[in-house]
Design a protein around this motif. Structure first.
Motif, PDB file in Angstrom:
ATOM      1  N   VAL A   1      -4.628  -2.456   5.084  1.00  0.00           N
ATOM      2  CA  VAL A   1      -3.486  -1.947   5.857  1.00  0.00           C
ATOM      3  C   VAL A   1      -3.498  -2.414   7.314  1.00  0.00           C
ATOM      4  O   VAL A   1      -2.464  -2.863   7.824  1.00  0.00           O
ATOM      5  N   PRO A   2      -4.627  -2.392   8.026  1.00  0.00           N
ATOM      6  CA  PRO A   2      -4.605  -2.870   9.417  1.00  0.00           C
ATOM      7  C   PRO A   2      -4.348  -4.378   9.555  1.00  0.00           C
ATOM      8  O   PRO A   2      -4.074  -4.865  10.649  1.00  0.00           O
ATOM      9  N   ARG A   3      -4.419  -5.106   8.453  1.00  0.00           N
ATOM     10  CA  ARG A   3      -4.240  -6.559   8.475  1.00  0.00           C
ATOM     11  C   ARG A   3      -2.842  -6.979   8.009  1.00  0.00           C
ATOM     12  O   ARG A   3      -2.587  -8.157   7.792  1.00  0.00           O
ATOM     13  N   LEU A   4      -1.948  -6.020   7.866  1.00  0.00           N
ATOM     14  CA  LEU A   4      -0.592  -6.302   7.393  1.00  0.00           C
ATOM     15  C   LEU A   4       0.394  -6.390   8.551  1.00  0.00           C
ATOM     16  O   LEU A   4       0.268  -5.687   9.557  1.00  0.00           O
ATOM     17  N   ALA A   5       1.412  -7.230   8.362  1.00  0.00           N
ATOM     18  CA  ALA A   5       2.457  -7.413   9.363  1.00  0.00           C
ATOM     19  C   ALA A   5       3.439  -6.243   9.376  1.00  0.00           C
ATOM     20  O   ALA A   5       4.095  -5.997  10.387  1.00  0.00           O
ATOM     21  N   ASN A   6       3.560  -5.537   8.244  1.00  0.00           N
ATOM     22  CA  ASN A   6       4.463  -4.396   8.134  1.00  0.00           C
ATOM     23  C   ASN A   6       3.988  -3.504   6.986  1.00  0.00           C
ATOM     24  O   ASN A   6       3.022  -3.825   6.314  1.00  0.00           O
ATOM     25  N   ASP A   7       4.685  -2.407   6.775  1.00  0.00           N
ATOM     26  CA  ASP A   7       4.313  -1.488   5.699  1.00  0.00           C
ATOM     27  C   ASP A   7       4.490  -2.137   4.330  1.00  0.00           C
ATOM     28  O   ASP A   7       5.368  -2.995   4.146  1.00  0.00           O
ATOM     29  N   MET A   8       3.673  -1.712   3.377  1.00  0.00           N
ATOM     30  CA  MET A   8       3.824  -2.185   1.999  1.00  0.00           C
ATOM     31  C   MET A   8       5.143  -1.657   1.427  1.00  0.00           C
ATOM     32  O   MET A   8       5.533  -0.523   1.709  1.00  0.00           O
ATOM     33  N   ASP A   9       5.799  -2.480   0.633  1.00  0.00           N
ATOM     34  CA  ASP A   9       7.024  -2.090  -0.064  1.00  0.00           C
ATOM     35  C   ASP A   9       6.646  -1.807  -1.510  1.00  0.00           C
ATOM     36  O   ASP A   9       6.208  -2.710  -2.226  1.00  0.00           O
ATOM     37  N   LEU A  10       6.799  -0.567  -1.942  1.00  0.00           N
ATOM     38  CA  LEU A  10       6.323  -0.134  -3.250  1.00  0.00           C
ATOM     39  C   LEU A  10       7.494   0.366  -4.094  1.00  0.00           C
ATOM     40  O   LEU A  10       8.310   1.149  -3.623  1.00  0.00           O
ATOM     41  N   THR A  11       7.568  -0.108  -5.335  1.00  0.00           N
ATOM     42  CA  THR A  11       8.597   0.342  -6.276  1.00  0.00           C
ATOM     43  C   THR A  11       7.922   0.753  -7.572  1.00  0.00           C
ATOM     44  O   THR A  11       7.063   0.040  -8.085  1.00  0.00           O
ATOM     45  N   ARG A  12       8.334   1.911  -8.091  1.00  0.00           N
ATOM     46  CA  ARG A  12       7.775   2.415  -9.352  1.00  0.00           C
ATOM     47  C   ARG A  12       8.777   2.169 -10.477  1.00  0.00           C
ATOM     48  O   ARG A  12       9.971   2.364 -10.303  1.00  0.00           O
ATOM     49  N   TRP A  13       8.239   1.775 -11.639  1.00  0.00           N
ATOM     50  CA  TRP A  13       9.066   1.465 -12.812  1.00  0.00           C
ATOM     51  C   TRP A  13       8.497   2.145 -14.050  1.00  0.00           C
ATOM     52  O   TRP A  13       7.286   2.250 -14.197  1.00  0.00           O
ATOM     53  N   GLU A  14       9.370   2.534 -14.944  1.00  0.00           N
ATOM     54  CA  GLU A  14       8.947   3.026 -16.246  1.00  0.00           C
ATOM     55  C   GLU A  14       9.584   2.147 -17.311  1.00  0.00           C
ATOM     56  O   GLU A  14      10.789   1.935 -17.309  1.00  0.00           O
ATOM     57  N   GLU A  15       8.753   1.620 -18.186  1.00  0.00           N
ATOM     58  CA  GLU A  15       9.269   0.799 -19.286  1.00  0.00           C
ATOM     59  C   GLU A  15       9.689   1.718 -20.422  1.00  0.00           C
ATOM     60  O   GLU A  15       9.106   2.766 -20.640  1.00  0.00           O
ATOM     61  N   PHE A  16      10.702   1.291 -21.133  1.00  0.00           N
ATOM     62  CA  PHE A  16      11.177   2.092 -22.262  1.00  0.00           C
ATOM     63  C   PHE A  16      11.246   1.259 -23.523  1.00  0.00           C
ATOM     64  O   PHE A  16      11.087   0.096 -23.503  1.00  0.00           O
TER      65      PHE A  16
END
Length: 92
Positions: free
Chosen positions: A77-92
């Motif tokens: 985290v301290p080595r990142l240019a910005n916040d992580m972009d996280l998306t959650r998915w559920e497969e069906f």
């Protein structure tokens, strides 16, 4: 059902190799977590500072094993240019 999380992150330009090495290490560790199907890491071929992580779990609650295994965030985290972009998915 399979529960998937897709994370995009961008390293600071002078921290790319450090982040890359930690991502490799993290993938080896997290793949072994209970109820983890796989934990993939990819680097953008056009911009070496950008990475994508695809985490696949047996079910949504399975990610708790991963969250209780803090190998990655405190270092990266301290080595990142910005916040992580996280998306959650559920497969069906």
């Amino acid at each position: 059902m399979v529960y998937t999380i897709v994370v995009h992150l961008q390293a600071l330009p002078d921290k790319v190799e450090e982040v890359k090495q930690k991502l490799k290490e993290a993938s080896e560790v997290y793949r072994k977590d209970q109820e983890t199907i796989d934990w993939f890491v990819m680097q953008d071929p056009k911009d070496e500072t950008k990475f994508c992580i695809v985490e696949r779990y047996e079910k949504e609650s399975s990610q708790q094993y991963h969250l209780n295994n803090p190998t990655f965030d405190p270092y990266v985290v301290p080595r990142l240019a910005n916040d992580m972009d996280l998306t959650r998915w559920e497969e069906f």
